[in-house]
Scaffold this motif. Structure first.
Motif, short mmCIF file in Angstrom:
data_model
loop_
_atom_site.label_atom_id
_atom_site.label_comp_id
_atom_site.label_asym_id
_atom_site.label_seq_id
_atom_site.Cartn_x
_atom_site.Cartn_y
_atom_site.Cartn_z
N GLU A 1 0.84 -1.19 0.00
CA GLU A 1 0.00 0.00 0.00
C GLU A 1 0.88 1.24 0.00
OE1 GLU A 1 -3.83 1.94 2.37
OE2 GLU A 1 -2.62 0.39 3.34
N LEU A 2 0.47 2.23 -0.78
CA LEU A 2 1.20 3.49 -0.80
C LEU A 2 0.76 4.39 0.34
CD1 LEU A 2 1.29 4.34 -4.61
CD2 LEU A 2 3.21 3.67 -3.16
N LEU A 3 1.75 5.02 0.96
CA LEU A 3 1.50 6.02 1.99
C LEU A 3 1.78 7.40 1.42
CD1 LEU A 3 3.38 4.45 5.06
CD2 LEU A 3 0.98 4.13 4.40
N ALA A 4 1.00 8.37 1.85
CA ALA A 4 1.25 9.78 1.52
C ALA A 4 1.51 10.51 2.82
CB ALA A 4 0.05 10.38 0.79
N HIS A 5 2.77 10.85 3.06
CA HIS A 5 3.18 11.52 4.30
C HIS A 5 2.70 10.75 5.52
CE1 HIS A 5 4.65 14.77 1.85
NE2 HIS A 5 3.47 14.90 1.29
N GLY A 6 2.91 9.43 5.46
CA GLY A 6 2.62 8.57 6.60
C GLY A 6 1.19 8.08 6.68
N GLU A 7 0.31 8.58 5.82
CA GLU A 7 -1.10 8.19 5.88
C GLU A 7 -1.41 7.17 4.78
OE1 GLU A 7 -3.31 9.11 8.15
OE2 GLU A 7 -1.68 10.22 9.16
N PRO A 8 -2.11 6.08 5.13
CA PRO A 8 -2.50 5.09 4.11
C PRO A 8 -3.40 5.72 3.05
CG PRO A 8 -2.80 4.22 6.34
CD PRO A 8 -2.55 5.69 6.48
N THR A 9 -3.17 5.36 1.81
CA THR A 9 -3.96 5.93 0.71
C THR A 9 -4.99 4.96 0.14
OG1 THR A 9 -2.43 5.16 -1.02
CG2 THR A 9 -1.96 7.31 0.00
N GLY A 10 -4.84 3.67 0.43
CA GLY A 10 -5.71 2.68 -0.19
C GLY A 10 -5.28 2.31 -1.60
N ILE A 11 -4.24 2.98 -2.14
CA ILE A 11 -3.74 2.68 -3.48
C ILE A 11 -2.76 1.51 -3.39
CG2 ILE A 11 -2.51 3.54 -5.49
CD1 ILE A 11 -5.21 4.88 -5.02
N ILE A 12 -2.97 0.51 -4.22
CA ILE A 12 -2.12 -0.67 -4.24
C ILE A 12 -0.98 -0.44 -5.23
CG2 ILE A 12 -2.03 -3.13 -4.77
CD1 ILE A 12 -5.11 -3.08 -4.06
N GLU A 13 0.22 -0.66 -4.77
CA GLU A 13 1.38 -0.58 -5.66
C GLU A 13 1.76 -1.99 -6.11
OE1 GLU A 13 4.03 0.70 -8.15
OE2 GLU A 13 2.87 2.13 -6.95
N LEU A 14 1.81 -2.19 -7.43
CA LEU A 14 2.30 -3.43 -8.01
C LEU A 14 3.69 -3.13 -8.57
CD1 LEU A 14 -0.92 -4.60 -9.92
CD2 LEU A 14 -0.23 -5.10 -7.56
#
Length: 299
Positions: A191-204
């Motif tokens: 999962e990608l984080l944006a400034h420490g916060e979970p984004t729900g975006i999956i990184e493959l």
């Protein structure tokens, strides 16, 4: 142009380098506990159908260099589709929107065979070189174009040349995409984080060593030459798959029709697929299927 009076990196305060690192950072692993139907390993094959867009991006009007890209549509994609059809494999095809507009029938036929169509820029532009706001407009326009051409709204993105800017993650979140496939912090989905916060975006995560271009590309007026023989590339890809299989993980491979589609290179892909299919418990998945499975398993 860079500000000559700006602080040098070794002069940055801690807040600055932490902010830079944290823009799109690897968070929790989304490697699932298991694969569908008890499979041991997931294989996700992908093809970046750049075709003529690389010289166009560079404002290069040379018919010769444009013809190198056309080869991908004229010979590469038909050979790839035939090989995938022979083995009953569905893959992911990432199209620059201009490539899709130049070859709309190809896109429709690829989608009609059950392959995924993913976002891959407007004209293979480098996001980090664009003026403010342009990346967002081009990415949204590219998604709309691919939906219009293919009849299916894309759920994933791969930035051209994996050039992920400081704004890219915000654009992906705004678009509500399921996944990105541009960053390289792991072998397995995360999962990608944006400034420490979970984004729900999956990184493959892709990787340059699991890409045909670094080994087999050719640029006439540069030092880039296909010095690596296809047999050596095949060996690297085999070892990468074997490692993923041993770990029960993911083997994600990136290829380009104008590169892998040549006779000597499609042969290595054929042998690689035969090697993979010689193993029990392999799940061939599109990137969208892989991402959705990881999301469902994560809860």
């Amino acid at each position: 142009m860079a500000d000559s009076n700006a602080p040098k990196p070794w002069e940055w305060p801690e807040e600055q380098w932490r902010r830079i690192v944290g823009r799109a950072y690897g968070g929790r692993s989304l490697s699932p506990n298991g694969w569908p139907n008890g499979a041991r390993c997931c294989v996700a094959l992908s093809f970046d159908a750049d075709h003529e867009t690389i010289p166009l991006r560079d404002a290069d009007e040379s018919p010769m260099r444009i013809s190198q890209g056309q080869y991908g549509a004229r010979r590469g994609v038909p050979r790839i589709r035939a090989l995938l059809r022979q083995h009953g494999i569905r893959a992911s095809f990432f199209y620059p929107a201009v490539s899709a507009l130049l070859h709309p029938e190809e896109v429709r036929e690829v989608a009609g065979e059950g392959h995924e169509i993913g976002i891959h820029s407007w004209i293979h532009e480098a996001n980090t070189s664009l003026p403010p706001g342009v990346e967002r407009e081009l990415t949204l326009r590219a998604a709309d174009t691919l939906e219009k051409v293919s009849g299916i709204r894309p759920v994933g993105i791969r930035t051209a040349s994996w050039d992920f800017s400081a704004d890219t993650l915000d654009i992906i979140r705004e678009m509500g995409l399921l996944y990105d496939s541009s960053l390289m912090a792991d072998d397995e989905p995360y999962e990608l984080l944006a400034h420490g916060e979970p984004t729900g975006i999956i990184e493959l995560p892709p990787e340059w060593i699991r890409d045909d271009a670094p080994y087999l590309n050719m640029l006439r007026f540069s030092a880039i030459r296909p010095y690596t023989p296809p047999s050596a590339v095949e060996e690297i890809f085999r070892v990468e798959f074997d490692g993923a299989y041993a770990e029960g993980g993911t083997f994600l491979l990136t290829m380009h029709p104008h590169i892998i589609g040549h006779r000597s290179r499609i042969a290595l892909l054929r042998r690689l697929i035969e090697h993979i299919k010689g193993h029990e418990g392999v799940w061939f998945a599109t990137h969208a299927e892989l991402a959705q499975h990881c999301k469902d398993q994560a809860g």
